[in-house]
Design an enzyme around this catalytic site. Structure first.
Site, mmCIF file in Angstrom:
data_model
loop_
_atom_site.group_PDB
_atom_site.id
_atom_site.type_symbol
_atom_site.label_atom_id
_atom_site.label_comp_id
_atom_site.label_asym_id
_atom_site.label_seq_id
_atom_site.Cartn_x
_atom_site.Cartn_y
_atom_site.Cartn_z
ATOM 1 N N THR A 125 0.849 -1.199 0.000
ATOM 2 C CA THR A 125 0.000 0.000 0.000
ATOM 3 C C THR A 125 0.877 1.239 0.000
ATOM 4 O O THR A 125 1.853 1.290 0.754
ATOM 5 C CB THR A 125 -0.923 0.041 1.228
ATOM 6 O OG1 THR A 125 -1.490 1.356 1.326
ATOM 7 C CG2 THR A 125 -0.220 -0.274 2.529
ATOM 8 N N ASP A 127 -0.011 3.905 1.230
ATOM 9 C CA ASP A 127 -0.367 4.676 2.434
ATOM 10 C C ASP A 127 0.621 4.469 3.597
ATOM 11 O O ASP A 127 0.688 5.297 4.502
ATOM 12 C CB ASP A 127 -1.772 4.294 2.921
ATOM 13 C CG ASP A 127 -2.826 4.462 1.828
ATOM 14 O OD1 ASP A 127 -2.546 5.178 0.855
ATOM 15 O OD2 ASP A 127 -3.910 3.861 1.946
#
Ligand code: ADP
Length: 323
Positions: A125, A127
């Site tokens: 990810t 993020d």
């Protein structure tokens, strides 16, 4: 264990292909058969499952995206959907599963593990919001893409004496914004984890102007509240006192694409290769992470248990470097 499955799920990132490649080749090396599951949990429910061999992952180490495709799958939130998934895994003779994805996908993996199926997770990810690993697959490439954009925006910002709000992705995490802000030499970083008032933001812009800077770069994490557009409106109404005129750039999905960086290729290969090995060792229910530069295992439960915190040292560093 004879046959494992691999899927990519949730938000995409630029390091998924090297990771799929590593899972497949390491599994084959260990004498396992590998099935590729298309479109994450959605493809698992729909039985979109194909046999993989060494050649099916040839030529993908430098390609962004995911050859397996990815998706969000609302049915998987429900026990009924997950039972269908178990049925599908059974139908295809799969007795172990590697899930590559972010916080949500790993929570889904945990649920499957709780139902008794051997699952192992890999954090993929941009993020960087998964616990149990210093960094997730895709973050480094996304950071390099953001830096390229910041450098270019600085050129034009300096030419016109402008303040720029540059919005980065990251969902509720400020990591991408903070790391790119430090590496890109931003004047200010706005993260959901750190409170800053509109008055303080104006002060920073005015200060940059008075210091004689030719631009003021503010990185805004997409999860920062009340949001980039609200701040832009507020600043536009005060341009006369700020010194700089104000522009906004939302970087958007460009951050998810591109050829994986050297770091991401290495990370994805290390993590992907570890997954079949750890499944065979009986370490299902864990996530593969990189901790202090070593491959490490964390129970899935802990990996997704709470929001990952920003390093206070990094927050301080961004503050020190801006003057
Ligand atoms: P990411 O993995 O990038 O964080 P999402 O949060 O959208 O992306 O999750 C991807 C998929 O994982 C969801 O569409 C769903 O199928 C599954 N998932 C997410 N959260 C859960 C949960 N709490 N329980 C079961 N499955 C989940």
């Amino acid at each position: 264990m004879k046959r494992i499955g691999v899927l990519t799920s949730g938000g995409d990132n630029p390091g998924l292909n090297p990771c799929i490649r590593a899972v497949v080749r390491s599994a084959l090396h260990l004498g396992l058969e590998v099935m590729g599951i298309r479109r994450g949990y959605a493809g698992l429910l729909d039985g979109e499952i194909i046999e993989m061999n060494g050649r099916s992952v040839g030529g993908i180490i430098g390609r962004g995206g995911t050859i397996l495709g990815t998706a969000r799958c609302p049915e998987f939130y429900e026990p009924k959907g997950r039972k269908e998934a178990l049925r599908s895994l059974n139908r295809f003779g799969i007795d172990g599963l590697v899930v590559i994805g972010g916080n949500g996908s790993l929570t889904g993996a945990l649920e499957l593990w709780r139902m008794g199926f051997p699952v192992i997770g890999i954090p993929g990810t941009i993020d960087n919001d998964v616990n149990g690993t210093d960094i997730s697959i895709g973050v480094d490439t996304a950071l390099n893409t953001i830096l390229d954009a910041i450098d270019k925006i600085k050129d034009t910002a300096s030419s016109h004496n402008r303040a720029f709000l540059i919005e980065t992705m990251g969902r509720n995490s400020g990591y991408l914004a903070l790391a790119s802000g430090i590496a890109g030499g931003a004047e200010l970083v706005l993260c959901p984890e750190v409170e800053v008032s509109f008055e303080e933001i104006c002060q920073t812009i005015e200060e940059a102007y008075v210091l004689g800077k030719s631009h003021c770069i503010i990185i805004v994490a997409e999860g920062w509240k009340p949001g980039t557009q609200v701040l832009a409106q507020y600043l536009l109404e005060r341009e006369d006192t700020l010194g700089f005129s104000v522009r906004v750039t939302q970087l958007g999905h460009v951050q998810r694409g591109g050829s994986p960086s050297a770091f991401d290729r290495l990370l994805a290969t290390q993590m992907g290769a570890a997954a079949p090995r750890e499944l065979l060792k009986g370490n299902a229910g864990h996530m593969i992470g990189l901790v202090k530069n070593e491959i490490a295992l964390t129970p899935l439960e802990e990996a997704v248990a709470f929001d990952k915190q920003l390093s206070p040292q990094m927050v301080e560093l961004a503050e020190i470097m801006r003057k």
